[in-house]
Design a protein around this motif. Sequence first.
Motif, PDB file in Angstrom:
ATOM      1  N   ARG A 184      55.044 102.323 -19.029  1.00 29.08           N
ATOM      2  CA  ARG A 184      54.779 103.514 -19.747  1.00 29.08           C
ATOM      3  C   ARG A 184      54.325 104.541 -18.788  1.00 29.08           C
ATOM      4  O   ARG A 184      54.151 105.744 -19.149  1.00 29.08           O
ATOM      5  CB  ARG A 184      53.396 103.008 -20.681  1.00 29.08           C
ATOM      6  CG  ARG A 184      53.759 102.098 -21.775  1.00 29.08           C
ATOM      7  CD  ARG A 184      54.755 102.723 -22.727  1.00 29.08           C
ATOM      8  NE  ARG A 184      54.827 102.035 -23.784  1.00 29.08           N
ATOM      9  CZ  ARG A 184      56.135 101.683 -24.274  1.00 29.08           C
ATOM     10  NH1 ARG A 184      57.378 101.981 -24.020  1.00 29.08           N
ATOM     11  NH2 ARG A 184      56.284 100.768 -25.606  1.00 29.08           N
ATOM     12  N   LYS A 204      55.760 105.796 -16.363  1.00 26.84           N
ATOM     13  CA  LYS A 204      57.087 106.522 -15.784  1.00 26.84           C
ATOM     14  C   LYS A 204      57.318 107.719 -16.746  1.00 26.84           C
ATOM     15  O   LYS A 204      57.050 107.579 -18.104  1.00 26.84           O
ATOM     16  CB  LYS A 204      58.403 105.567 -15.770  1.00 26.84           C
ATOM     17  CG  LYS A 204      58.077 104.289 -14.929  1.00 26.84           C
ATOM     18  CD  LYS A 204      59.239 103.751 -14.710  1.00 26.84           C
ATOM     19  CE  LYS A 204      59.136 102.358 -13.694  1.00 26.84           C
ATOM     20  NZ  LYS A 204      58.797 102.996 -12.426  1.00 26.84           N
ATOM     21  N   LYS A 205      57.822 108.684 -16.129  1.00 28.00           N
ATOM     22  CA  LYS A 205      57.796 110.060 -16.623  1.00 28.00           C
ATOM     23  C   LYS A 205      58.922 110.238 -17.852  1.00 28.00           C
ATOM     24  O   LYS A 205      59.036 110.893 -18.711  1.00 28.00           O
ATOM     25  CB  LYS A 205      58.043 111.203 -15.672  1.00 28.00           C
ATOM     26  CG  LYS A 205      56.854 111.316 -14.973  1.00 28.00           C
ATOM     27  CD  LYS A 205      55.501 111.907 -15.485  1.00 28.00           C
ATOM     28  CE  LYS A 205      54.726 112.298 -13.918  1.00 28.00           C
ATOM     29  NZ  LYS A 205      53.391 111.532 -14.547  1.00 28.00           N
ATOM     30  N   GLU A 206      60.067 109.508 -17.562  1.00 29.04           N
ATOM     31  CA  GLU A 206      61.286 109.512 -18.562  1.00 29.04           C
ATOM     32  C   GLU A 206      60.880 109.194 -20.043  1.00 29.04           C
ATOM     33  O   GLU A 206      60.310 108.070 -19.982  1.00 29.04           O
ATOM     34  CB  GLU A 206      62.423 108.858 -17.923  1.00 29.04           C
ATOM     35  CG  GLU A 206      63.089 109.364 -16.756  1.00 29.04           C
ATOM     36  CD  GLU A 206      62.492 108.681 -15.410  1.00 29.04           C
ATOM     37  OE1 GLU A 206      61.327 108.113 -15.670  1.00 29.04           O
ATOM     38  OE2 GLU A 206      62.923 108.749 -14.752  1.00 29.04           O
ATOM     39  N   SER A 207      61.499 109.804 -20.781  1.00 30.72           N
ATOM     40  CA  SER A 207      61.076 109.696 -22.239  1.00 30.72           C
ATOM     41  C   SER A 207      61.576 108.285 -22.544  1.00 30.72           C
ATOM     42  O   SER A 207      60.829 107.311 -23.709  1.00 30.72           O
ATOM     43  CB  SER A 207      61.948 110.502 -23.213  1.00 30.72           C
ATOM     44  OG  SER A 207      63.166 110.533 -23.213  1.00 30.72           O
ATOM     45  N   TYR A 208      62.742 107.524 -22.118  1.00 32.04           N
ATOM     46  CA  TYR A 208      63.118 106.297 -22.239  1.00 32.04           C
ATOM     47  C   TYR A 208      62.208 105.120 -22.212  1.00 32.04           C
ATOM     48  O   TYR A 208      61.896 104.353 -23.107  1.00 32.04           O
ATOM     49  CB  TYR A 208      64.429 105.948 -21.407  1.00 32.04           C
ATOM     50  CG  TYR A 208      64.750 104.224 -21.579  1.00 32.04           C
ATOM     51  CD1 TYR A 208      65.454 104.045 -22.520  1.00 32.04           C
ATOM     52  CD2 TYR A 208      64.414 103.374 -20.471  1.00 32.04           C
ATOM     53  CE1 TYR A 208      66.000 102.454 -22.674  1.00 32.04           C
ATOM     54  CE2 TYR A 208      64.803 102.163 -20.539  1.00 32.04           C
ATOM     55  CZ  TYR A 208      65.602 101.634 -21.845  1.00 32.04           C
ATOM     56  OH  TYR A 208      66.076 100.278 -22.078  1.00 32.04           O
ATOM     57  N   ARG A 243      69.437 101.225 -18.567  1.00 31.65           N
ATOM     58  CA  ARG A 243      68.447 101.747 -19.648  1.00 31.65           C
ATOM     59  C   ARG A 243      69.374 101.686 -20.847  1.00 31.65           C
ATOM     60  O   ARG A 243      69.088 102.342 -21.865  1.00 31.65           O
ATOM     61  CB  ARG A 243      68.311 103.154 -19.369  1.00 31.65           C
ATOM     62  CG  ARG A 243      67.442 103.330 -18.046  1.00 31.65           C
ATOM     63  CD  ARG A 243      66.963 104.527 -17.852  1.00 31.65           C
ATOM     64  NE  ARG A 243      66.497 104.828 -16.447  1.00 31.65           N
ATOM     65  CZ  ARG A 243      65.756 106.162 -16.103  1.00 31.65           C
ATOM     66  NH1 ARG A 243      65.954 107.060 -16.870  1.00 31.65           N
ATOM     67  NH2 ARG A 243      65.059 105.990 -14.782  1.00 31.65           N
ATOM     68  N   GLN A 284      58.818 105.682 -22.060  1.00 35.49           N
ATOM     69  CA  GLN A 284      57.591 106.207 -22.959  1.00 35.49           C
ATOM     70  C   GLN A 284      58.101 105.647 -24.433  1.00 35.49           C
ATOM     71  O   GLN A 284      57.082 105.289 -25.276  1.00 35.49           O
ATOM     72  CB  GLN A 284      57.398 107.774 -23.093  1.00 35.49           C
ATOM     73  CG  GLN A 284      57.016 108.281 -21.478  1.00 35.49           C
ATOM     74  CD  GLN A 284      55.711 107.792 -21.243  1.00 35.49           C
ATOM     75  OE1 GLN A 284      54.804 107.798 -21.963  1.00 35.49           O
ATOM     76  NE2 GLN A 284      55.783 107.559 -19.941  1.00 35.49           N
ATOM     77  N   GLU A 285      59.176 105.708 -24.873  1.00 40.93           N
ATOM     78  CA  GLU A 285      59.515 105.322 -26.164  1.00 40.93           C
ATOM     79  C   GLU A 285      59.949 103.755 -26.417  1.00 40.93           C
ATOM     80  O   GLU A 285      60.199 103.358 -27.508  1.00 40.93           O
ATOM     81  CB  GLU A 285      60.645 106.289 -26.664  1.00 40.93           C
ATOM     82  CG  GLU A 285      59.949 107.591 -26.989  1.00 40.93           C
ATOM     83  CD  GLU A 285      61.122 108.856 -26.845  1.00 40.93           C
ATOM     84  OE1 GLU A 285      62.355 108.602 -27.149  1.00 40.93           O
ATOM     85  OE2 GLU A 285      60.800 110.115 -26.920  1.00 40.93           O
ATOM     86  N   ASN A 317      53.860  97.828 -28.543  1.00 43.47           N
ATOM     87  CA  ASN A 317      54.088  98.217 -29.968  1.00 43.47           C
ATOM     88  C   ASN A 317      53.584  97.233 -30.829  1.00 43.47           C
ATOM     89  O   ASN A 317      53.056  97.671 -31.981  1.00 43.47           O
ATOM     90  CB  ASN A 317      55.517  98.896 -29.968  1.00 43.47           C
ATOM     91  CG  ASN A 317      55.859  99.642 -29.157  1.00 43.47           C
ATOM     92  OD1 ASN A 317      56.366  99.384 -28.095  1.00 43.47           O
ATOM     93  ND2 ASN A 317      55.788 101.112 -29.697  1.00 43.47           N
TER      94      ASN A 317
END
Length: 129
Positions: free
Chosen positions: A74, A76-80, A50, A82-83, A107
Amino acid sequence: METGLKINVLVVDDNQINRLLINKVMLKWGANADFAENGVQAITKLESNRNYDVVLMDVYMPEMGGVEATRIIRSKKESYFQELPIIALTASILTSEQSDMEDAGMNDYIVKPFDPKSLFEKLSVYQKV
């Protein structure tokens, strides 16, 4: 062309020539690049490592394309996941394709063959400070 791009990029493209060209400019800029040949490999690499700052994701690839891979990333729950910035690599940009890419969570996009200056500008936004 600029140098000193402090960024870790995962390049996902099934075309070896595209990977070689991107690697050449990344090395010139001082950026770190890792490679995957399809969406399945990309997801595996992202789950196990990651430290990527951005993903360059080809839209059309065998086994799993970029739009489908982005949807899975996208989801997946982890913020990594998501962002993480995901920039599509595409040979054409039809309105329907752009809509699919945005809906999946991409993006931005770069049209291939890519202009190195444009790629540098898009990547520099996500570099480490």
